[in-house]
Scaffold this motif. Structure first.
Motif, mmCIF file in Angstrom:
data_model
loop_
_atom_site.group_PDB
_atom_site.id
_atom_site.type_symbol
_atom_site.label_atom_id
_atom_site.label_comp_id
_atom_site.label_asym_id
_atom_site.label_seq_id
_atom_site.Cartn_x
_atom_site.Cartn_y
_atom_site.Cartn_z
ATOM 1 N N VAL A 42 -38.942 59.511 14.447
ATOM 2 C CA VAL A 42 -39.472 60.879 14.398
ATOM 3 C C VAL A 42 -38.334 61.896 14.479
ATOM 4 C CG1 VAL A 42 -40.957 62.536 15.580
ATOM 5 C CG2 VAL A 42 -41.673 60.150 15.364
ATOM 6 N N ILE A 43 -37.341 61.635 15.313
ATOM 7 C CA ILE A 43 -36.212 62.567 15.453
ATOM 8 C C ILE A 43 -35.449 62.689 14.137
ATOM 9 C CG2 ILE A 43 -33.981 62.881 16.584
ATOM 10 C CD1 ILE A 43 -35.284 61.609 19.100
ATOM 11 N N ASN A 44 -35.188 61.577 13.492
ATOM 12 C CA ASN A 44 -34.462 61.620 12.219
ATOM 13 C C ASN A 44 -35.268 62.354 11.149
ATOM 14 O OD1 ASN A 44 -32.294 60.158 13.282
ATOM 15 N ND2 ASN A 44 -33.214 58.180 12.729
ATOM 16 N N GLU A 45 -36.577 62.165 11.146
ATOM 17 C CA GLU A 45 -37.412 62.857 10.162
ATOM 18 C C GLU A 45 -37.458 64.352 10.444
ATOM 19 O OE1 GLU A 45 -39.645 62.983 6.713
ATOM 20 O OE2 GLU A 45 -38.590 61.269 7.619
ATOM 21 N N ALA A 46 -37.541 64.730 11.715
ATOM 22 C CA ALA A 46 -37.563 66.153 12.062
ATOM 23 C C ALA A 46 -36.225 66.814 11.770
ATOM 24 C CB ALA A 46 -37.922 66.318 13.536
ATOM 25 N N PRO A 103 -44.051 66.726 12.931
ATOM 26 C CA PRO A 103 -43.225 66.124 13.983
ATOM 27 C C PRO A 103 -43.663 66.500 15.394
ATOM 28 C CG PRO A 103 -41.847 67.011 12.221
ATOM 29 C CD PRO A 103 -43.241 67.492 11.964
ATOM 30 N N THR A 104 -44.214 67.681 15.564
ATOM 31 C CA THR A 104 -44.622 68.088 16.911
ATOM 32 C C THR A 104 -45.702 67.168 17.460
ATOM 33 O OG1 THR A 104 -44.083 70.388 16.404
ATOM 34 C CG2 THR A 104 -45.529 69.987 18.279
ATOM 35 N N LYS A 105 -46.683 66.815 16.637
ATOM 36 C CA LYS A 105 -47.734 65.904 17.094
ATOM 37 C C LYS A 105 -47.169 64.521 17.383
ATOM 38 C CE LYS A 105 -51.690 68.142 14.882
ATOM 39 N NZ LYS A 105 -52.840 67.957 13.957
ATOM 40 N N SER A 106 -46.241 64.080 16.547
ATOM 41 C CA SER A 106 -45.624 62.774 16.795
ATOM 42 C C SER A 106 -44.882 62.771 18.125
ATOM 43 C CB SER A 106 -44.660 62.431 15.653
ATOM 44 O OG SER A 106 -45.334 62.365 14.416
ATOM 45 N N LEU A 107 -44.130 63.825 18.395
ATOM 46 C CA LEU A 107 -43.367 63.893 19.640
ATOM 47 C C LEU A 107 -44.289 64.023 20.851
ATOM 48 C CD1 LEU A 107 -40.516 66.243 18.387
ATOM 49 C CD2 LEU A 107 -40.324 63.800 18.892
ATOM 50 N N LYS A 155 -34.287 66.209 9.314
ATOM 51 C CA LYS A 155 -34.162 66.468 7.884
ATOM 52 C C LYS A 155 -34.769 67.813 7.502
ATOM 53 C CE LYS A 155 -34.445 61.540 6.661
ATOM 54 N NZ LYS A 155 -35.259 60.518 5.947
ATOM 55 N N ARG A 156 -35.753 68.254 8.243
ATOM 56 C CA ARG A 156 -36.464 69.481 7.877
ATOM 57 C C ARG A 156 -35.775 70.729 8.429
ATOM 58 N NH1 ARG A 156 -42.890 67.917 8.626
ATOM 59 N NH2 ARG A 156 -42.824 65.988 7.385
ATOM 60 N N GLY A 157 -35.410 70.695 9.687
ATOM 61 C CA GLY A 157 -34.841 71.902 10.283
ATOM 62 C C GLY A 157 -33.469 71.717 10.861
ATOM 63 N N GLY A 158 -32.790 70.638 10.489
ATOM 64 C CA GLY A 158 -31.465 70.403 11.021
ATOM 65 C C GLY A 158 -31.446 70.188 12.520
ATOM 66 N N GLY A 159 -32.588 69.782 13.091
ATOM 67 C CA GLY A 159 -32.659 69.538 14.519
ATOM 68 C C GLY A 159 -32.856 70.789 15.354
ATOM 69 N N PHE A 160 -33.005 71.945 14.706
ATOM 70 C CA PHE A 160 -33.126 73.186 15.478
ATOM 71 C C PHE A 160 -34.403 73.203 16.308
ATOM 72 C CE2 PHE A 160 -34.617 77.574 15.882
ATOM 73 C CZ PHE A 160 -33.540 78.138 16.561
ATOM 74 N N ASN A 161 -35.531 72.788 15.697
ATOM 75 C CA ASN A 161 -36.792 72.784 16.443
ATOM 76 C C ASN A 161 -36.762 71.782 17.593
ATOM 77 O OD1 ASN A 161 -37.910 74.735 14.767
ATOM 78 N ND2 ASN A 161 -38.764 73.213 13.352
ATOM 79 N N LEU A 162 -36.082 70.673 17.390
ATOM 80 C CA LEU A 162 -35.986 69.689 18.470
ATOM 81 C C LEU A 162 -35.311 70.291 19.695
ATOM 82 C CD1 LEU A 162 -34.885 66.563 16.382
ATOM 83 C CD2 LEU A 162 -37.135 66.969 17.399
ATOM 84 N N HIS A 163 -34.290 71.076 19.452
ATOM 85 C CA HIS A 163 -33.557 71.669 20.568
ATOM 86 C C HIS A 163 -34.280 72.889 21.136
ATOM 87 C CE1 HIS A 163 -30.153 72.688 23.080
ATOM 88 N NE2 HIS A 163 -30.137 73.924 22.562
ATOM 89 N N SER A 164 -34.806 73.742 20.255
ATOM 90 C CA SER A 164 -35.453 74.964 20.740
ATOM 91 C C SER A 164 -36.733 74.662 21.502
ATOM 92 C CB SER A 164 -35.752 75.897 19.558
ATOM 93 O OG SER A 164 -36.636 75.266 18.636
ATOM 94 N N SER A 216 -28.771 62.757 19.752
ATOM 95 C CA SER A 216 -27.410 63.281 19.842
ATOM 96 C C SER A 216 -26.862 63.622 18.464
ATOM 97 C CB SER A 216 -26.511 62.260 20.532
ATOM 98 O OG SER A 216 -25.173 62.714 20.582
ATOM 99 N N ASN A 217 -27.160 62.794 17.479
ATOM 100 C CA ASN A 217 -26.697 63.073 16.122
ATOM 101 C C ASN A 217 -27.390 64.286 15.512
ATOM 102 O OD1 ASN A 217 -25.024 60.818 16.255
ATOM 103 N ND2 ASN A 217 -26.582 59.461 15.347
ATOM 104 N N SER A 218 -28.584 64.604 16.002
ATOM 105 C CA SER A 218 -29.355 65.705 15.415
ATOM 106 C C SER A 218 -29.065 67.041 16.076
ATOM 107 C CB SER A 218 -30.861 65.402 15.503
ATOM 108 O OG SER A 218 -31.180 64.210 14.797
ATOM 109 N N VAL A 219 -28.942 67.070 17.404
ATOM 110 C CA VAL A 219 -28.807 68.349 18.113
ATOM 111 C C VAL A 219 -27.597 68.375 19.030
ATOM 112 C CG1 VAL A 219 -31.302 68.689 18.049
ATOM 113 C CG2 VAL A 219 -30.262 67.607 20.039
ATOM 114 N N GLY A 220 -26.734 67.373 18.970
ATOM 115 C CA GLY A 220 -25.581 67.360 19.864
ATOM 116 C C GLY A 220 -24.667 68.544 19.658
ATOM 117 N N TRP A 221 -24.495 68.974 18.411
ATOM 118 C CA TRP A 221 -23.611 70.113 18.137
ATOM 119 C C TRP A 221 -24.169 71.402 18.711
ATOM 120 C CZ3 TRP A 221 -25.616 74.077 15.156
ATOM 121 C CH2 TRP A 221 -26.817 73.798 14.480
ATOM 122 N N MET A 222 -25.515 71.497 18.850
ATOM 123 C CA MET A 222 -26.091 72.704 19.440
ATOM 124 C C MET A 222 -25.781 72.782 20.924
ATOM 125 S SD MET A 222 -29.796 72.866 17.568
ATOM 126 C CE MET A 222 -29.904 72.799 15.786
#
Length: 298
Positions: free
Chosen positions: A219-223, A176-180, A225-234, A260-266
């Motif tokens: 890409v966000i939805n796929e990422a 996902p990092t390369k995709s982003l 699934k793997r880390g619960g959106g933690f890497n997207l936010h961190s 928002s659905n992936s990291v909004g709660w963070m």
């Protein structure tokens, strides 16, 4: 006096006869050795390499020169030398023509060539961007004239974006990092497309934003699934996407909803347990970004 004389050994009759026989045989032995030595000399002469008829009749072979005057004629370059003279565009053109005539060779090139990296794709897109900028007219000009000058270059850039984007989406790209990283750079190219005043000339940019927004969401939805959106936010991808959406005028709504659905709660937890209004993503989606956040009972 007889005492001073050396004594002589007596010679017996049979010894005297043997001495005469030995003297008669000496000439014959000498003749035999002479004939043998002469025969050996004759044999050595016959065995000499210079006296061999096969060798004496064979002509001497001299090493031929590498270039002779009658061999200096025009001839085409060898393939390695010819390839050294071609630049990148010429080599690409030749290879494309060969692949068009021979599809099996084209398939081998596709399967054997290394996958493009994010940097290599960005370099290609940057070349299209430079040609677009060079085609723009100088000074003040009408929108119709400017659009006619750059239309083909805009289409070429958008087509390149459309071709490269699926290469960096799952399942082709598994990281996902390369995709982003690719989507981040591709969105910047869309930002740089001209904003035409007539709406009829803006459909290229609007369609590009719509397609890239869907790619972000995938890409966000796929990422997530793997880390619960933690890497997207961190890694700060939620903030980068928020800035892209703001620069696009809110035309990345599909991507913003997925983020928002992936990291909004963070984002809400970091604001001390406040409501989702404290998240930058939710503020952008709801259109309340920049408004004061209510804290306390007042």
């Amino acid at each position: 006096m007889n005492v001073l004389l050396s004594p002589q050994l007596p010679v017996f009759p049979h010894q005297h006869e043997n001495m005469h026989l030995t003297q008669r045989n000496l000439p014959s032995i000498h003749n035999m050795s002479s004939r043998k030595r002469k025969a050996d000399e004759d044999g050595d002469e016959n065995m000499s390499p210079m006296s061999s008829p096969a060798i004496s009749s064979r002509p001497l072979i001299r090493p031929s020169k590498k270039f002779r005057s009658n061999d200096l004629i025009g001839r085409p370059l060898s393939l390695p030398r010819l390839l050294e003279t071609l630049d990148t565009n010429q080599l690409r053109t030749v290879l494309e023509r060969i692949c068009e005539r021979h599809p099996d060779i084209g398939q081998e090139v596709v399967s054997g060539a290394p996958r493009p990296t994010v940097d290599s794709a960005m370099n290609v897109l940057h070349g299209y961007q430079e040609r677009l900028n060079a085609a723009a007219p100088y000074g003040e000009s009408s929108a119709e004239y400017t659009y006619d000058r750059v239309k083909s270059h805009i289409i070429a850039l958008i087509d390149a974006l459309s071709d490269f984007t699926p290469q960096f989406l799952p399942p082709i790209e598994t990281q996902p990092t390369k995709s982003l990283e690719f989507l981040d750079g591709a969105t910047r190219f869309i930002h740089n497309l001209p904003d035409w005043q007539p709406q009829t000339y803006r459909h290229h940019k609007d369609n590009a934003y719509e397609d890239i927004s869907k790619a972000w969401a995938l890409v966000i939805n796929e990422a997530a699934k793997r880390g619960g959106g933690f890497n997207l936010h961190s890694d700060g991808w939620d903030q980068k996407l928020a800035r892209h959406n703001e620069q696009s005028g809110g035309r990345l709504a599909t991507a913003m909803t997925a983020m928002s659905n992936s990291v909004g709660w963070m984002g809400s937890n970091e604001n001390g347990g406040s409501s989702d209004q404290g998240s930058i993503l939710n503020q952008l989606v709801s259109g309340a970004y920049g408004s004061p956040v209510r804290v306390g009972p007042w």
